[in-house]
Design an enzyme around this catalytic site. Structure first.
Site, PDB file in Angstrom:
ATOM      1  N   ASP A 451       0.828  -1.210   0.000  1.00 20.12           N
ATOM      2  CA  ASP A 451       0.000   0.000   0.000  1.00 20.12           C
ATOM      3  C   ASP A 451       0.857   1.253   0.000  1.00 20.12           C
ATOM      4  O   ASP A 451       0.511   2.257  -0.607  1.00 20.12           O
ATOM      5  CB  ASP A 451      -0.925  -0.002   1.208  1.00 20.12           C
ATOM      6  CG  ASP A 451      -0.148  -0.013   2.527  1.00 20.12           C
ATOM      7  OD1 ASP A 451       0.915  -0.659   2.576  1.00 20.12           O
ATOM      8  OD2 ASP A 451      -0.613   0.598   3.507  1.00 20.12           O
ATOM      9  N   ARG A 455       6.179   4.215   5.589  1.00 26.17           N
ATOM     10  CA  ARG A 455       5.896   4.212   7.023  1.00 26.17           C
ATOM     11  C   ARG A 455       5.977   2.794   7.587  1.00 26.17           C
ATOM     12  O   ARG A 455       6.402   1.856   6.918  1.00 26.17           O
ATOM     13  CB  ARG A 455       4.539   4.850   7.289  1.00 26.17           C
ATOM     14  CG  ARG A 455       3.348   4.086   6.752  1.00 26.17           C
ATOM     15  CD  ARG A 455       2.052   4.828   7.092  1.00 26.17           C
ATOM     16  NE  ARG A 455       0.893   4.131   6.564  1.00 26.17           N
ATOM     17  CZ  ARG A 455      -0.069   4.713   5.875  1.00 26.17           C
ATOM     18  NH1 ARG A 455      -0.001   6.000   5.586  1.00 26.17           N
ATOM     19  NH2 ARG A 455      -1.118   4.025   5.467  1.00 26.17           N
ATOM     20  N   ASP A 456       5.528   2.634   8.819  1.00 23.55           N
ATOM     21  CA  ASP A 456       5.587   1.334   9.493  1.00 23.55           C
ATOM     22  C   ASP A 456       4.419   0.447   9.053  1.00 23.55           C
ATOM     23  O   ASP A 456       3.641  -0.024   9.860  1.00 23.55           O
ATOM     24  CB  ASP A 456       5.562   1.525  11.009  1.00 23.55           C
ATOM     25  CG  ASP A 456       4.341   2.318  11.470  1.00 23.55           C
ATOM     26  OD1 ASP A 456       3.684   2.971  10.619  1.00 23.55           O
ATOM     27  OD2 ASP A 456       4.041   2.289  12.679  1.00 23.55           O
ATOM     28  N   GLU A 457       4.334   0.219   7.746  1.00 19.16           N
ATOM     29  CA  GLU A 457       3.225  -0.575   7.203  1.00 19.16           C
ATOM     30  C   GLU A 457       3.750  -1.388   6.022  1.00 19.16           C
ATOM     31  O   GLU A 457       4.143  -2.528   6.199  1.00 19.16           O
ATOM     32  CB  GLU A 457       2.077   0.351   6.786  1.00 19.16           C
ATOM     33  CG  GLU A 457       0.771  -0.372   6.576  1.00 19.16           C
ATOM     34  CD  GLU A 457      -0.401   0.583   6.555  1.00 19.16           C
ATOM     35  OE1 GLU A 457      -1.450   0.176   6.055  1.00 19.16           O
ATOM     36  OE2 GLU A 457      -0.268   1.731   7.024  1.00 19.16           O
ATOM     37  N   ASP A 464      -6.173  -2.423  -2.223  1.00 18.20           N
ATOM     38  CA  ASP A 464      -5.403  -1.519  -3.069  1.00 18.20           C
ATOM     39  C   ASP A 464      -5.086  -2.159  -4.417  1.00 18.20           C
ATOM     40  O   ASP A 464      -5.271  -1.552  -5.469  1.00 18.20           O
ATOM     41  CB  ASP A 464      -4.110  -1.116  -2.360  1.00 18.20           C
ATOM     42  CG  ASP A 464      -4.361  -0.353  -1.076  1.00 18.20           C
ATOM     43  OD1 ASP A 464      -5.088  -0.877  -0.216  1.00 18.20           O
ATOM     44  OD2 ASP A 464      -3.832   0.760  -0.919  1.00 18.20           O
ATOM     45  N   TRP A 521     -11.851  -5.591  -0.529  1.00 18.64           N
ATOM     46  CA  TRP A 521     -10.517  -6.069  -0.164  1.00 18.64           C
ATOM     47  C   TRP A 521     -10.430  -7.569  -0.456  1.00 18.64           C
ATOM     48  O   TRP A 521      -9.620  -8.013  -1.262  1.00 18.64           O
ATOM     49  CB  TRP A 521     -10.221  -5.740   1.305  1.00 18.64           C
ATOM     50  CG  TRP A 521      -9.642  -4.366   1.480  1.00 18.64           C
ATOM     51  CD1 TRP A 521      -8.355  -4.062   1.821  1.00 18.64           C
ATOM     52  CD2 TRP A 521     -10.301  -3.102   1.292  1.00 18.64           C
ATOM     53  NE1 TRP A 521      -8.178  -2.700   1.856  1.00 18.64           N
ATOM     54  CE2 TRP A 521      -9.344  -2.075   1.542  1.00 18.64           C
ATOM     55  CE3 TRP A 521     -11.583  -2.723   0.948  1.00 18.64           C
ATOM     56  CZ2 TRP A 521      -9.657  -0.725   1.446  1.00 18.64           C
ATOM     57  CZ3 TRP A 521     -11.903  -1.365   0.857  1.00 18.64           C
ATOM     58  CH2 TRP A 521     -10.941  -0.390   1.101  1.00 18.64           C
ATOM     59  N   GLU A 734      -1.939   9.048  -0.822  1.00 18.77           N
ATOM     60  CA  GLU A 734      -2.962   8.220  -0.191  1.00 18.77           C
ATOM     61  C   GLU A 734      -4.261   8.987  -0.017  1.00 18.77           C
ATOM     62  O   GLU A 734      -5.343   8.452  -0.233  1.00 18.77           O
ATOM     63  CB  GLU A 734      -2.464   7.725   1.174  1.00 18.77           C
ATOM     64  CG  GLU A 734      -3.467   6.880   1.927  1.00 18.77           C
ATOM     65  CD  GLU A 734      -2.916   6.359   3.236  1.00 18.77           C
ATOM     66  OE1 GLU A 734      -3.424   5.332   3.722  1.00 18.77           O
ATOM     67  OE2 GLU A 734      -1.965   6.954   3.776  1.00 18.77           O
ATOM     68  N   HIS A 755       0.916   6.167  -2.652  1.00 18.42           N
ATOM     69  CA  HIS A 755      -0.105   5.119  -2.670  1.00 18.42           C
ATOM     70  C   HIS A 755      -0.623   5.029  -4.098  1.00 18.42           C
ATOM     71  O   HIS A 755      -0.898   6.049  -4.711  1.00 18.42           O
ATOM     72  CB  HIS A 755      -1.273   5.520  -1.764  1.00 18.42           C
ATOM     73  CG  HIS A 755      -1.345   4.786  -0.469  1.00 18.42           C
ATOM     74  ND1 HIS A 755      -0.391   4.939   0.506  1.00 18.42           N
ATOM     75  CD2 HIS A 755      -2.260   3.917   0.032  1.00 18.42           C
ATOM     76  CE1 HIS A 755      -0.732   4.194   1.556  1.00 18.42           C
ATOM     77  NE2 HIS A 755      -1.851   3.554   1.279  1.00 18.42           N
TER      78      HIS A 755
END
Length: 933
Positions: A451, A455-457, A464, A521, A734, A755
């Site tokens: 995605d 960052r922390d993802e 997506d 999703w 995003e 994103h």
């Protein structure tokens, strides 16, 4: 006389990598010929096998894409050469084309002998052994993998140029290995085999803020085996095991999110060369790892694909040195530096600046910081190996001496897929937007479709890729990449009793949706395989995923119940609707039940189509019947006979129109008119989130409202696709307002500047604006149907289809529009021009000219008593009103733009009813000054 066709070098398998993972790799080839309307009548395929045996197979008809392997299955390590010659329906014939070579990269039963070893700790480390080459080597193949990330070296030289190997899979279910030919790295006598190992995704802490935890358990471990084939026919295998030794290297710490810390003083020269004194090293630890038999990698690896120089060196208000690379990218920086031993250079990464300083708040828990401690013996060059960052800006701290921009280079890293498509237009902002879509895909197609990359993802969010897959399949050859990821989706779904997780690999169990289905999703399991079939003619993708597709629909059916309306459970709905509050991104205008039920219908429909293609007739009838019943329930619950949606919002109409849920043409037309009215009521600003955004322009054009789609596409005010471009964006954001107009970062806790989901509209640019779309699987038949937009003077798209280069485009010259199409050999195109003229054409370049004058606007006198619709439908008048109000009261202008609903029956005076007389007078004067036409 027309020259004979030329058969191209065939592709063995799904990509051009030298090792194939299947015993029966599919074959594809292209034909080059200047002949118009050329079609293949048949082909001969010749294989030369490792032992020199030569066989020929014959293909009747036009099949040339993913043709089933017509020979006996390959044996492990077998090398083959394949070449093709073709015959045309016009009697032409080619000679034998250039051969392609491939090696079977899989192992037979019992072929994996390596043990997983490590140090027994999370810290990155090195492993080594030595071995003897006892004769003349014919070939040496290295098979290697890791629970973590690794790099292999033979006699000090890297085994390949791939990064972050073997990539990320659902480790508890599947692990892939890499294969490389390392014959050239061996030498007679004593040799050394070294492996560098770090945790990567395997030891990462996944989750949000304080909830971040390790998901996979155990320490990183590597396994490898080197198979040496001698010219005398004998074979030796050098495999990882308890006889190896390990030692700490210079990588002190590493993490995908946190970055890498490297102390060059700890580097031991020659550690991967023979004769290195490893007495201080310890015996390798046999690791406890998931009980998974490694399988060959089935998609391209991650590589460095481009290098960018520093665009500008900035000094921030706080006196810090920040490098601007001019492009938001994903990868790392490579530095060349000299200084005293023990001195540390710190590199902090971010996508944007805020108040002139590095904007790190969107990174959340990700430090995105690399540190290099100098060895101190002259000029040193270094780049981190076990992390990656999403960044445009790098803050450099602790640089010894004078800094030179030439000392730092950004290395772009992503899965190394071939570029296959593009879009061009003279509209500069729209062109930059499309460029941003491409860069966003590059950054987020790194081992898995993520995605965001910063960052922390950085997780494989299924929603997506579900909305972006058509765009991705046009821009890059991502068939093998997505096929590999879908294998993990199927395995994770099987473990979740039919529920498709919201992220795959499923590593955040604390998030709802890993145990309950979530619409749009989870529907990735039906949509993405369908895209691979549509764009690549990849029937095997449907076959591999069909049971999962059917199980997903059945699971949703259980939740929907007899009423067939999916209205319960956890739903994201139209995620990130621009009207949603910053910290409540799921609070959309469109009811979540409408989104969920529409996708329930869509997945049932796609499952029925897949069943029909696979010859599963009973399943095809069952799911077609289910889709029909869902459509009836949807219409009864959510659409009035007059075409109004119970959720009177753009996404609701876009979904219903694009998915074909209207009862008939009359209802569909009414829904299109209402969608147009809503788009206009929002001032031709975006009013949709993740689900509606890829579909809204499609739905407008399909119902005859290209003028509204044109205004929406080229809007530059926030929220719009082009607003980020006006703010300097070089990737897709995003949020529509990830950066506010004052240059500050959106206050929400979830903000990314890279994103791809909202860039899904690019598929519409390719298919409808330029007019280049598949009309049959793999573009064997092409649909050329361009849509002229008033805001554009030209648009064109190219795509390297499985049959060759295709192109469609148009350009205005006054009131004349020239159209051009290129069709590759062995394909045909159905052409429909804006006039309604239709043509059926074969291969070659084709052109047409039509008269299409832009509509001339006549303008009556405008003023405060003019209807709001009249004002907003006149772009010049709309801009004049805003400029007049902004010149006196910027806040009132922002409110007028952001809160006014431009609906009929209201005058311009209504939203300005509380404005001072000076503002009203300025508006009247601005409108009066407009020309009459």
């Amino acid at each position: 006389m027309t020259p004979d066709p030329i058969a191209g070098r065939p592709r063995i398998g799904l990509d051009a990598e030298p090792f194939v993972p299947d015993p029966r790799p599919a074959l594809s080839w292209r034909t080059a010929t200047p002949a118009r309307d050329w079609a293949q009548a048949g082909a001969d395929i010749e294989v030369v096998r490792g032992g020199g045996a030569r066989e020929t197979a014959h293909v009747a008809g036009g099949d040339s894409v993913l043709v089933p392997w017509p020979f006996a299955p390959l044996e492990p390590r077998e090398q083959v050469q394949v070449r093709v010659r073709v015959r045309g329906a016009d009697g032409s014939a080619s000679g034998w084309g250039e051969p392609a070579e491939a090696t079977a990269g899989f192992l037979g039963p019992g072929g994996w002998r390596a043990r997983f070893i490590g140090s027994g700790s999370e810290r990155p480390h090195r492993l080594r052994t030595e071995f003897t080459v006892r004769g003349r080597v014919r070939r040496a193949l290295l098979y290697a993998t890791a629970f973590g990330v690794y790099d292999a070296r033979i006699n000090g030289a890297p085994a390949d140029d791939a990064e972050l190997k073997p990539g990320w899979t659902s480790y508890q279910w599947r692990l892939t290995f890499d294969v490389n030919d390392v014959t050239a790295l061996l030498r007679p006598g004593r040799n050394a085999f070294g492996i560098e190992l770090a945790g990567g995704w395997y030891t990462e802490r996944f989750g949000f803020r304080d909830a971040a935890r390790r998901f996979y358990q155990g320490d990183p471990a590597a396994a490898a085996q080197l198979v040496i084939e001698y010219e005398d026919g004998t074979t030796d295998t050098v495999a990882t095991g308890g006889d190896w030794r390990w030692g700490h290297g210079p990588v002190v710490e590493s993490g995908i999110y946190q970055g890498e810390t490297y102390d060059a003083r700890l580097h031991e020269n020659g550690w991967a060369r023979p004769g290195f004194a490893d007495a201080a090293w310890l015996p390798a630890v046999l690791a406890e790892v998931p009980d998974v038999l490694p399988e060959p990698r089935s998609g391209p690896p991650v590589r460095v694909t481009e290098r960018l120089n520093v665009r500008q060196v900035l000094t921030t208000p706080a006196g810090r040195t920040v490098l601007d690379f001019g492009q938001n990218l994903v990868g790392r920086v490579r530095i060349t530096v000299g200084g005293p031993a023990g001195h540390t250079v710190t590199l902090r990464h971010a996508e944007v600046l805020e108040d002139g300083e590095l904007g790190t708040r969107p990174l959340r828990n990700a430090a995105a910081t690399d540190r290099y401690t100098l060895r101190g013996d002259g000029e040193e060059t270094w780049a981190p190996s076990w992390t990656f960052h999403g960044f445009r800006y790098v803050e450099v701290g602790g640089w010894p001496g004078d800094f030179a921009a030439s000392a730092v280079t950004a290395e772009v890293i992503h899965t190394d897929m071939p570029r296959t498509g593009g879009f061009t237009t003279g509209h500069e902002l729209l062109q930059r937007f499309h460029d941003n879509v491409v860069w966003g895909m590059r950054g987020n197609f790194l081992s898995v479709p993520t995605d965001c990359p910063q960052r922390d993802e950085r997780l494989g969010w299924t929603g997506d890729i579900q909305v972006f897959a058509p765009t991705a399949a046009f821009l890059y050859d991502c068939d093998g990449f997505l096929r590999s990821w879908l294998r993990d989706v199927v395995l994770e779904q099987r473990a979740a009793d039919g529920v498709v997780p919201m992220v795959v690999p499923a590593v955040i169990p604390q998030v709802p949706g890993l145990s309950e289905p979530v619409a749009a999703w989870g529907d990735a399991i039906s949509v993405v395989p369908g895209v691979l079939h549509e764009r690549y003619a990849d029937t095997e993708a449907l076959r591999a995923c069909f049971d999962a597709m059917a199980r997903w629909v059945d699971v949703v059916g259980e939740r929907a119940g007899e009423g067939l309306l999916w209205e319960g459970g956890v739903q994201f709905g139209d995620w990130l609707d621009p009207d949603a509050p910053p910290d409540l991104p799921g609070r959309a205008k469109t009811d979540a039940g409408i989104v969920a039920t529409a996708y329930f219908f869509r997945s049932a429909q796609l499952t029925s189509r897949a069943a029909a293609l696979l010859g599963r007739d009973a399943d095809a009838r069952h799911y077609a019947g289910l889709a029909g019943r869902i459509a009836g329930a949807f219409r009864a619950a959510y659409i009035t006979p007059g075409g109004r949606m119970m959720s009177d919002a753009p996404t609701a109409y876009a979904l219903a129109i694009a998915f074909g849920l209207a009862a008939d043409g009359q209802q569909r037309a009414a829904m299109g008119r209402r969608l147009r009215d809503l788009v206009r009521a929002h001032g031709y600003h975006i009013a949709t989130g993740f689900v509606g955004t890829p579909l809204v322009c499609e739905a407008l054009v399909e119902t005859g409202h290209a003028d509204a789609a044109s205004r929406l596409l080229t809007q530059t005010e926030c929220p719009s696709w082009l607003y980020p471009v006006t703010m300097g964006a070089t990737t897709v954001w995003e949020r529509w307002d990830s950066m506010l107009e004052d240059g500050s970062i959106n206050p929400g806790q979830m903000t990314s500047f890279n994103h791809y989901a909202l860039g899904g509209v690019a598929d519409w640019l390719h298919r409808r604006v330029a007019g280049l779309a598949p009309a049959a699987p793999g573009y064997r038949r092409i649909r050329v149907a361009p849509v002229l937009l008033d805001a554009l003077d030209d648009a064109a798209a190219w795509h390297d289809t499985p049959y060759g280069r295709a192109y469609a485009g148009w350009r205005r010259d006054g009131g004349t529009v020239e159209f051009r199409a290129e069709v590759p050999p062995n394909a045909r195109a159905a052409v429909r021009l804006p006039s309604g003229a239709e043509y059926d054409v074969g291969s070659g370049v084709h052109g047409w000219t039509e008269r299409h004058a832009r509509p001339r606007r006549t303008r009556s006198a405008l003023g405060l008593d003019s209807d709001l619709v009249t004002v907003v439908d006149d772009p010049e008048a709309y801009r004049a009103v805003l400029a007049a109000v902004r010149s006196l009261d910027p806040e009132r202008a922002a409110a007028l733009r952001g809160t006014t609903r431009w609906t009929p029956g209201r005058t311009l005076r209504d939203p300005l009813s509380k404005a001072p007389l000076t503002v009203l007078d300025a508006v009247e004067k601005a409108l009066a000054a407009l020309p009459s036409a």
